[in-house]
Scaffold this active site. Structure first.
Site, PDB file in Angstrom:
ATOM      1  N   LYS A  27       0.850  -1.195   0.000  1.00 16.14           N
ATOM      2  CA  LYS A  27       0.000   0.000   0.000  1.00 16.14           C
ATOM      3  C   LYS A  27       0.880   1.237   0.000  1.00 16.14           C
ATOM      4  O   LYS A  27       1.915   1.278   0.654  1.00 16.14           O
ATOM      5  CB  LYS A  27      -0.904   0.032   1.241  1.00 16.14           C
ATOM      6  CG  LYS A  27      -1.724   1.312   1.376  1.00 16.14           C
ATOM      7  CD  LYS A  27      -2.547   1.352   2.653  1.00 16.14           C
ATOM      8  CE  LYS A  27      -3.311   2.646   2.789  1.00 16.14           C
ATOM      9  NZ  LYS A  27      -4.141   2.710   4.011  1.00 16.14           N
ATOM     10  N   GLU A  70      -9.348  12.153  11.951  1.00 17.54           N
ATOM     11  CA  GLU A  70      -8.643  10.983  12.478  1.00 17.54           C
ATOM     12  C   GLU A  70      -7.844  11.285  13.748  1.00 17.54           C
ATOM     13  O   GLU A  70      -6.890  12.071  13.735  1.00 17.54           O
ATOM     14  CB  GLU A  70      -7.700  10.407  11.425  1.00 17.54           C
ATOM     15  CG  GLU A  70      -7.035   9.116  11.847  1.00 17.54           C
ATOM     16  CD  GLU A  70      -6.402   8.378  10.691  1.00 17.54           C
ATOM     17  OE1 GLU A  70      -5.863   7.285  10.914  1.00 17.54           O
ATOM     18  OE2 GLU A  70      -6.451   8.883   9.560  1.00 17.54           O
ATOM     19  N   GLU A 121      -7.599  -2.869   3.174  1.00 20.98           N
ATOM     20  CA  GLU A 121      -6.818  -1.658   3.422  1.00 20.98           C
ATOM     21  C   GLU A 121      -6.936  -1.235   4.885  1.00 20.98           C
ATOM     22  O   GLU A 121      -5.951  -0.850   5.527  1.00 20.98           O
ATOM     23  CB  GLU A 121      -7.295  -0.528   2.505  1.00 20.98           C
ATOM     24  CG  GLU A 121      -6.563   0.780   2.720  1.00 20.98           C
ATOM     25  CD  GLU A 121      -7.115   1.913   1.871  1.00 20.98           C
ATOM     26  OE1 GLU A 121      -6.711   3.069   2.126  1.00 20.98           O
ATOM     27  OE2 GLU A 121      -7.950   1.658   0.988  1.00 20.98           O
ATOM     28  N   GLU A 157     -11.302  10.357  -5.209  1.00 19.71           N
ATOM     29  CA  GLU A 157     -11.278  10.404  -3.745  1.00 19.71           C
ATOM     30  C   GLU A 157     -10.527  11.636  -3.247  1.00 19.71           C
ATOM     31  O   GLU A 157     -10.970  12.297  -2.300  1.00 19.71           O
ATOM     32  CB  GLU A 157     -10.627   9.137  -3.195  1.00 19.71           C
ATOM     33  CG  GLU A 157     -10.585   9.091  -1.677  1.00 19.71           C
ATOM     34  CD  GLU A 157     -10.056   7.783  -1.132  1.00 19.71           C
ATOM     35  OE1 GLU A 157      -9.346   7.813  -0.103  1.00 19.71           O
ATOM     36  OE2 GLU A 157     -10.362   6.727  -1.722  1.00 19.71           O
TER      37      GLU A 157
END
Length: 407
Positions: free
Chosen positions: A160, A209, A253, A388
């Protein structure tokens, strides 16, 4: 935007030795303790040299630091020797080899225990008389970089990589960070809105986050990975959320990030719990897969210690970290600086709160540079990842009034 400061809570003779931030005891002297009606008043006291961080548990505003600290190790050592009315606050960049922006301060303004929802009801973008010059981001180079990462994934070089992009805006007047902060706190009351003085510029944003918080001997991390844009139609919006929750690609993910967070916390904690499956988390512009990881830190371990161990998570870098960093250095067009770093505070008890500095930008005079990134994994497409990042850029574009909510 500059407003009146909050009034002192009571005279020094009242003998209050501690005040409470977010439900946690935060050291403060009587002379420095300030009571406000809520986050709106705290924003009125914001100055360009201040540090501001709001969260669902409450906001914090610290005045310009008494001491600037050149490194994280220096900051940790200074905090261990500090008197109880000091708080360490600031930001760390994505690249740990670059210097942080940290300060140790004694003046902390604290709000009354009211929620943002009680104080602010509707989004308020910055002045409508501000004109912006900017161009829609060109997806060509970003899509080429995504293709390069997908090729590396296919060759087994990396699992990733989070690829970021930046766009630049110019206003017809100096940008007031306080105005952007107010718009962000208004529009994203459950987010972690922040502003950090970086000297020649200011980092401002509204992160969804939480990297880690420590409160009363308990630590919480809330990694997000796997995202989908919101839709203005409620039915289609719920369909997109359901598809995200059921997406095998996004679940993979997300699990990579949760496992990395647990592995980083384990050596520093006595107990650790991770959820079996992620939940949905939403912002004004995005849906995210979210997991709350809880732990009990070992004796002497501070919120800053845990944050350093976690940073950077695969949610902003990739996996394996070394290969992902190399891809980021080779493929990203703009240096990240403090984007995808961390912003927060730690007190002398070791309590504190650090968030991932995403959905943010850097203000310098009339200029505003915005950042957004997306996690590239097996199954990603250049078109999907470009879309995105565009959706994520909307958080700051809406806050500064560069686009309309209906656009």
């Amino acid at each position: 935007m500059v407003g009146p400061a909050c009034a002192p809570d009571r005279p020094p003779s009242a003998a209050l030795s501690r005040s409470h931030l977010n439900g946690a005891a935060l050291p403060a002297t009587d002379q420095n303790r300030v009571s406000c009606e809520g986050p709106t008043d705290l924003l009125e006291s914001y100055r360009p040299t201040s540090f501001f961080l709001s969260s669902p548990r409450g906001p914090l505003l610290a005045d310009a630091p008494l001491h600037r600290l050149a490194s994280v190790d220096t900051a940790s050592a200074a905090l261990s020797r500090a008197s109880e009315n000091n708080v360490l606050f600031g930001a760390l960049p994505f690249d740990g080899s670059q210097p942080p922006q940290l300060g140790l301060g004694a003046v902390v303004r604290l709000p009354a225990p009211l929620t943002v929802h009680q104080e602010i009801a509707a989004p308020v973008p910055i002045g409508a008389d501000t004109s912006w010059a900017w161009e829609e981001p060109d997806d060509t180079l970003y899509k080429e970089a995504v293709r390069a990462v997908i090729k590396r994934i296919g060759q087994g070089e990396v699992d990733k990589v989070v690829l970021a992009r930046a766009i630049d805006l110019t206003a017809d007047r100096d940008i007031e960070v306080g105005d952007i902060l107010r718009a962000l706190v208004t529009a994203e009351p459950d987010a972690y809105s922040f502003a950090v003085d970086l000297g020649d510029r200011t980092l401002v944003g509204a992160s969804p986050e939480l990297l880690v918080s420590v409160h009363n001997g308990r630590a919480t991390a809330n990694p997000l990975a796997g995202s989908a844009p919101r839709h203005p139609d409620p039915v289609l919006d719920r369909i997109q959320a359901t598809q995200l929750l059921e997406s095998a690609k996004d679940q993979r993910e997300h699990q990579v990030v949760v496992d990395a967070v647990a592995d980083a916390l384990a050596p520093l904690c006595r107990e650790l719990e991770t959820p079996a499956r992620p939940a949905l988390s939403r912002t004004r512009t995005m849906w995210h897969l979210s997991s709350r990881v809880t732990a009990v830190p070992r004796e002497g371990v501070t919120a800053l210690d845990l944050a350093r161990a976690l940073h950077p998570t695969p949610a902003v870098c990739g996996q394996p970290t070394g290969a992902a960093r190399q891809a980021i250095r080779e493929l990203e067009a703009s240096p990240r600086g403090f984007y995808s770093g961390m912003v927060g505070w730690t007190d002398t008890r070791g309590d504190g709160e650090w968030v991932v500095s995403i959905r943010c930008g850097e203000v310098r005079g009339k200029s505003l540079r915005l950042f957004a990134g997306a996690g590239i994994v097996a199954g990603s497409t250049p078109e999907g990842e470009a879309a995105e990042t565009r959706a994520k850029l909307r958080t700051m574009l809406l806050a500064c009034g560069a686009i309309e909510a209906t656009s």
